[in-house]
Write a protein that holds these residues in place. Structure first.
Motif, PDB file in Angstrom:
ATOM      1  N   ALA A   1      94.719  -8.301   7.541  1.00  0.00           N
ATOM      2  CA  ALA A   1      93.444  -8.531   6.853  1.00  0.00           C
ATOM      3  C   ALA A   1      93.443  -9.887   6.170  1.00  0.00           C
ATOM      4  CB  ALA A   1      93.190  -7.436   5.821  1.00  0.00           C
ATOM      5  N   LEU A   2      92.362 -10.628   6.390  1.00  0.00           N
ATOM      6  CA  LEU A   2      92.177 -11.917   5.725  1.00  0.00           C
ATOM      7  C   LEU A   2      90.893 -11.863   4.906  1.00  0.00           C
ATOM      8  CD1 LEU A   2      92.855 -14.911   5.206  1.00  0.00           C
ATOM      9  CD2 LEU A   2      91.493 -15.457   7.254  1.00  0.00           C
ATOM     10  N   ALA A   3      91.034 -11.905   3.579  1.00  0.00           N
ATOM     11  CA  ALA A   3      89.883 -12.045   2.689  1.00  0.00           C
ATOM     12  C   ALA A   3      89.583 -13.528   2.579  1.00  0.00           C
ATOM     13  CB  ALA A   3      90.187 -11.440   1.323  1.00  0.00           C
ATOM     14  N   PHE A   4      88.405 -13.926   3.055  1.00  0.00           N
ATOM     15  CA  PHE A   4      88.135 -15.356   3.131  1.00  0.00           C
ATOM     16  C   PHE A   4      87.374 -15.870   1.912  1.00  0.00           C
ATOM     17  CE2 PHE A   4      84.536 -13.588   5.653  1.00  0.00           C
ATOM     18  CZ  PHE A   4      83.436 -14.261   5.114  1.00  0.00           C
ATOM     19  N   ASP A   5      87.370 -17.174   1.797  1.00  0.00           N
ATOM     20  CA  ASP A   5      86.829 -17.885   0.645  1.00  0.00           C
ATOM     21  C   ASP A   5      85.443 -18.432   0.991  1.00  0.00           C
ATOM     22  OD1 ASP A   5      86.558 -19.326  -1.721  1.00  0.00           O
ATOM     23  OD2 ASP A   5      88.107 -20.793  -1.238  1.00  0.00           O
TER      24      ASP A   5
ATOM     25  N   HIS B   1      83.751 -19.031  11.192  1.00  0.00           N
ATOM     26  CA  HIS B   1      84.650 -19.392  12.292  1.00  0.00           C
ATOM     27  C   HIS B   1      85.936 -20.022  11.779  1.00  0.00           C
ATOM     28  CE1 HIS B   1      82.539 -18.333  15.935  1.00  0.00           C
ATOM     29  NE2 HIS B   1      81.415 -18.862  15.483  1.00  0.00           N
ATOM     30  N   ALA B   2      85.846 -20.794  10.693  1.00  0.00           N
ATOM     31  CA  ALA B   2      87.065 -21.388  10.142  1.00  0.00           C
ATOM     32  C   ALA B   2      88.036 -20.305   9.699  1.00  0.00           C
ATOM     33  CB  ALA B   2      86.713 -22.302   8.968  1.00  0.00           C
ATOM     34  N   ALA B   3      87.513 -19.277   9.027  1.00  0.00           N
ATOM     35  CA  ALA B   3      88.373 -18.169   8.609  1.00  0.00           C
ATOM     36  C   ALA B   3      88.856 -17.361   9.808  1.00  0.00           C
ATOM     37  CB  ALA B   3      87.619 -17.270   7.630  1.00  0.00           C
ATOM     38  N   LEU B   4      87.974 -17.158  10.776  1.00  0.00           N
ATOM     39  CA  LEU B   4      88.351 -16.409  11.970  1.00  0.00           C
ATOM     40  C   LEU B   4      89.462 -17.129  12.729  1.00  0.00           C
ATOM     41  CD1 LEU B   4      87.665 -13.893  13.650  1.00  0.00           C
ATOM     42  CD2 LEU B   4      85.930 -15.265  14.830  1.00  0.00           C
TER      43      LEU B   4
ATOM     44  N   VAL C   1      96.460 -18.592   1.924  1.00  0.00           N
ATOM     45  CA  VAL C   1      96.319 -19.540   3.032  1.00  0.00           C
ATOM     46  C   VAL C   1      95.200 -20.518   2.706  1.00  0.00           C
ATOM     47  CG1 VAL C   1      97.241 -18.025   4.804  1.00  0.00           C
ATOM     48  CG2 VAL C   1      94.819 -17.898   4.255  1.00  0.00           C
ATOM     49  N   GLU C   2      95.439 -21.782   2.959  1.00  0.00           N
ATOM     50  CA  GLU C   2      94.440 -22.823   2.756  1.00  0.00           C
ATOM     51  C   GLU C   2      93.964 -23.350   4.105  1.00  0.00           C
ATOM     52  OE1 GLU C   2      95.901 -25.862   0.183  1.00  0.00           O
ATOM     53  OE2 GLU C   2      95.628 -24.641  -1.630  1.00  0.00           O
ATOM     54  N   TYR C   3      92.661 -23.639   4.178  1.00  0.00           N
ATOM     55  CA  TYR C   3      92.086 -24.135   5.424  1.00  0.00           C
ATOM     56  C   TYR C   3      90.770 -24.843   5.097  1.00  0.00           C
ATOM     57  CZ  TYR C   3      89.292 -19.895   4.839  1.00  0.00           C
ATOM     58  OH  TYR C   3      88.460 -18.924   4.332  1.00  0.00           O
ATOM     59  N   PRO C   4      90.342 -25.797   5.916  1.00  0.00           N
ATOM     60  CA  PRO C   4      89.105 -26.529   5.642  1.00  0.00           C
ATOM     61  C   PRO C   4      87.879 -25.807   6.184  1.00  0.00           C
ATOM     62  CG  PRO C   4      90.204 -27.496   7.525  1.00  0.00           C
ATOM     63  CD  PRO C   4      91.097 -26.374   7.048  1.00  0.00           C
ATOM     64  N   ALA C   5      86.783 -25.881   5.429  1.00  0.00           N
ATOM     65  CA  ALA C   5      85.487 -25.358   5.878  1.00  0.00           C
ATOM     66  C   ALA C   5      84.406 -25.840   4.924  1.00  0.00           C
ATOM     67  CB  ALA C   5      85.494 -23.831   5.940  1.00  0.00           C
TER      68      ALA C   5
ATOM     69  N   GLY D   1      83.247 -28.586   4.157  1.00  0.00           N
ATOM     70  CA  GLY D   1      83.611 -29.738   3.348  1.00  0.00           C
ATOM     71  C   GLY D   1      84.523 -29.439   2.182  1.00  0.00           C
ATOM     72  N   LEU D   2      85.110 -28.249   2.158  1.00  0.00           N
ATOM     73  CA  LEU D   2      85.955 -27.805   1.056  1.00  0.00           C
ATOM     74  C   LEU D   2      87.314 -27.358   1.587  1.00  0.00           C
ATOM     75  CD1 LEU D   2      83.297 -25.566  -0.751  1.00  0.00           C
ATOM     76  CD2 LEU D   2      84.021 -27.853  -1.467  1.00  0.00           C
ATOM     77  N   THR D   3      88.267 -27.238   0.689  1.00  0.00           N
ATOM     78  CA  THR D   3      89.537 -26.599   1.013  1.00  0.00           C
ATOM     79  C   THR D   3      89.450 -25.155   0.561  1.00  0.00           C
ATOM     80  OG1 THR D   3      90.791 -28.654   0.779  1.00  0.00           O
ATOM     81  CG2 THR D   3      92.033 -26.592   0.657  1.00  0.00           C
ATOM     82  N   MET D   4      89.342 -24.251   1.514  1.00  0.00           N
ATOM     83  CA  MET D   4      89.207 -22.841   1.211  1.00  0.00           C
ATOM     84  C   MET D   4      90.578 -22.216   0.957  1.00  0.00           C
ATOM     85  SD  MET D   4      85.978 -22.393   1.273  1.00  0.00           S
ATOM     86  CE  MET D   4      84.419 -22.835   2.045  1.00  0.00           C
ATOM     87  N   THR D   5      90.602 -21.195   0.118  1.00  0.00           N
ATOM     88  CA  THR D   5      91.832 -20.498  -0.228  1.00  0.00           C
ATOM     89  C   THR D   5      91.642 -19.015   0.054  1.00  0.00           C
ATOM     90  OG1 THR D   5      92.276 -22.112  -1.977  1.00  0.00           O
ATOM     91  CG2 THR D   5      93.529 -20.061  -2.040  1.00  0.00           C
ATOM     92  N   GLY D   6      92.210 -18.531   1.139  1.00  0.00           N
ATOM     93  CA  GLY D   6      92.065 -17.134   1.517  1.00  0.00           C
ATOM     94  C   GLY D   6      93.275 -16.311   1.126  1.00  0.00           C
ATOM     95  N   HIS D   7      93.132 -15.001   1.283  1.00  0.00           N
ATOM     96  CA  HIS D   7      94.199 -14.049   0.948  1.00  0.00           C
ATOM     97  C   HIS D   7      94.507 -13.251   2.207  1.00  0.00           C
ATOM     98  CE1 HIS D   7      96.488 -11.141  -1.483  1.00  0.00           C
ATOM     99  NE2 HIS D   7      95.899 -10.202  -0.756  1.00  0.00           N
ATOM    100  N   LEU D   8      95.719 -13.439   2.739  1.00  0.00           N
ATOM    101  CA  LEU D   8      96.144 -12.764   3.958  1.00  0.00           C
ATOM    102  C   LEU D   8      97.087 -11.620   3.605  1.00  0.00           C
ATOM    103  CD1 LEU D   8      96.233 -12.803   7.122  1.00  0.00           C
ATOM    104  CD2 LEU D   8      98.255 -14.275   6.890  1.00  0.00           C
ATOM    105  N   ALA D   9      96.786 -10.439   4.092  1.00  0.00           N
ATOM    106  CA  ALA D   9      97.622  -9.257   3.848  1.00  0.00           C
ATOM    107  C   ALA D   9      98.111  -8.720   5.187  1.00  0.00           C
ATOM    108  CB  ALA D   9      96.830  -8.187   3.106  1.00  0.00           C
ATOM    109  N   LEU D  10      99.422  -8.503   5.274  1.00  0.00           N
ATOM    110  CA  LEU D  10     100.054  -8.064   6.513  1.00  0.00           C
ATOM    111  C   LEU D  10     100.669  -6.687   6.335  1.00  0.00           C
ATOM    112  CD1 LEU D  10     101.931 -11.359   7.444  1.00  0.00           C
ATOM    113  CD2 LEU D  10      99.695 -10.596   8.262  1.00  0.00           C
ATOM    114  N   PRO D  11     100.492  -5.819   7.332  1.00  0.00           N
ATOM    115  CA  PRO D  11     101.107  -4.493   7.249  1.00  0.00           C
ATOM    116  C   PRO D  11     102.608  -4.567   7.471  1.00  0.00           C
ATOM    117  CG  PRO D  11     100.050  -4.773   9.369  1.00  0.00           C
ATOM    118  CD  PRO D  11      99.728  -6.016   8.569  1.00  0.00           C
ATOM    119  N   SER D  12     103.280  -3.469   7.188  1.00  0.00           N
ATOM    120  CA  SER D  12     104.715  -3.420   7.442  1.00  0.00           C
ATOM    121  C   SER D  12     104.978  -3.497   8.939  1.00  0.00           C
ATOM    122  CB  SER D  12     105.303  -2.129   6.866  1.00  0.00           C
ATOM    123  OG  SER D  12     104.698  -1.004   7.492  1.00  0.00           O
TER     124      SER D  12
END
Length: 251
Positions: free
Chosen positions: A61-65, A97-100, A9-13, A15-26
């Motif tokens: 779970a979101l591992a943020f950048d 907060h951007a990741a949240l 997932v990409e999102y701004p924070a 002044g950068l474009t952050m790249t996080g890793h989102l993991a979803l359960p079954s």
């Protein structure tokens, strides 16, 4: 093993474009969620695997950048970015907060049940979210006994667990005392675990770096710290019919 799905997932924070890793359960239902912050070097496969392990336990779970998709393996480059960041609570809160916000917009996430867990700089971000009054059910940090601006810890609305190595020169006994005094004065439900013989970033298998004194991996304590994080989440964010935590232990 539980089937999970992952997304970048990409999102701004900051002044950068952050790249996080989102993991979803079954499954398809809403689940409690965890914001996961990395050490100062930035998001790596270690944090991605931890997010995946939390999804296996039933969490969103979101591992943020921290650094706009970059991993700062050079210590000087990492310190040049992280030291000003750690000295600026408002910047840390913006990143957190951007990741949240990303986590809260995920349909599978139960927005009433979110925890923040972080390591090093990512742990400092988690604490600043708490000091900013974010609605969290738990905060867990490793190597991040940072103190905040006077009085703001009173805004923390959830239990706080912190882990640190006994031989960590970056978080020495005086820093531990300052952190615990802040938590106690604010009336926070806090706990501190000191891992005997462990250095800074003891949980991170790739941090053995000859040019950085006081940093080193401790495999046994890395496993113990992960179990302590899982126990914190099980207490504060129980997942109905969650798998056995031992089945998803990662270092």
């Amino acid at each position: 093993m539980t089937t999970i799905t992952t997304h970048t997932v990409e999102y701004p924070a900051d002044g950068l474009t952050m790249t996080g890793h989102l993991a979803l359960p079954s499954g398809t239902g809403r689940r409690p969620a965890v914001l996961l912050g990395p050490e100062g070097m930035g998001l790596s496969d270690i944090e991605r695997r931890r997010a995946d392990a939390l999804a296996e336990l039933g969490y969103v779970a979101l591992a943020f950048d921290l650094h706009g998709g970059r991993y700062l393996g050079d210590p000087e480059e990492m310190l040049a970015r992280c030291l000003p960041l750690l000295a600026d609570p408002d910047r840390m809160r913006e990143i957190g907060h951007a990741a949240l916000d990303v986590l809260r917009t995920e349909p599978r996430a139960d927005t009433d049940r979110i925890a923040a867990v972080g390591y090093g700089t990512g742990g400092a971000v988690a604490l600043e979210l708490g000091r900013d009054g974010a609605d969290l059910r738990a905060i867990g940090t490793v190597n991040a006994l940072t103190t905040g601006r006077p009085g703001e810890a009173a805004r923390i609305r959830c239990p706080v667990w912190a882990g640190v190595g006994s031989e960590d020169p970056i978080m020495p006994p005086a820093q531990r005392d300052a952190f615990t005094a802040e938590m106690q004065a604010a009336g926070v439900d806090w706990r501190l675990t000191v891992y005997g013989g462990a250095l800074h970033a003891f949980h991170h298998p790739t941090v053995d770096h000859p040019t950085v004194p006081g940093v080193g991996h401790h495999p046994r304590h890395a496993q113990r710290a992960w179990r302590d994080v899982v126990d914190l989440l099980a207490e504060c964010l129980p997942v109905p019919e969650a798998p056995d935590p031992a089945s998803a232990v990662r270092t």
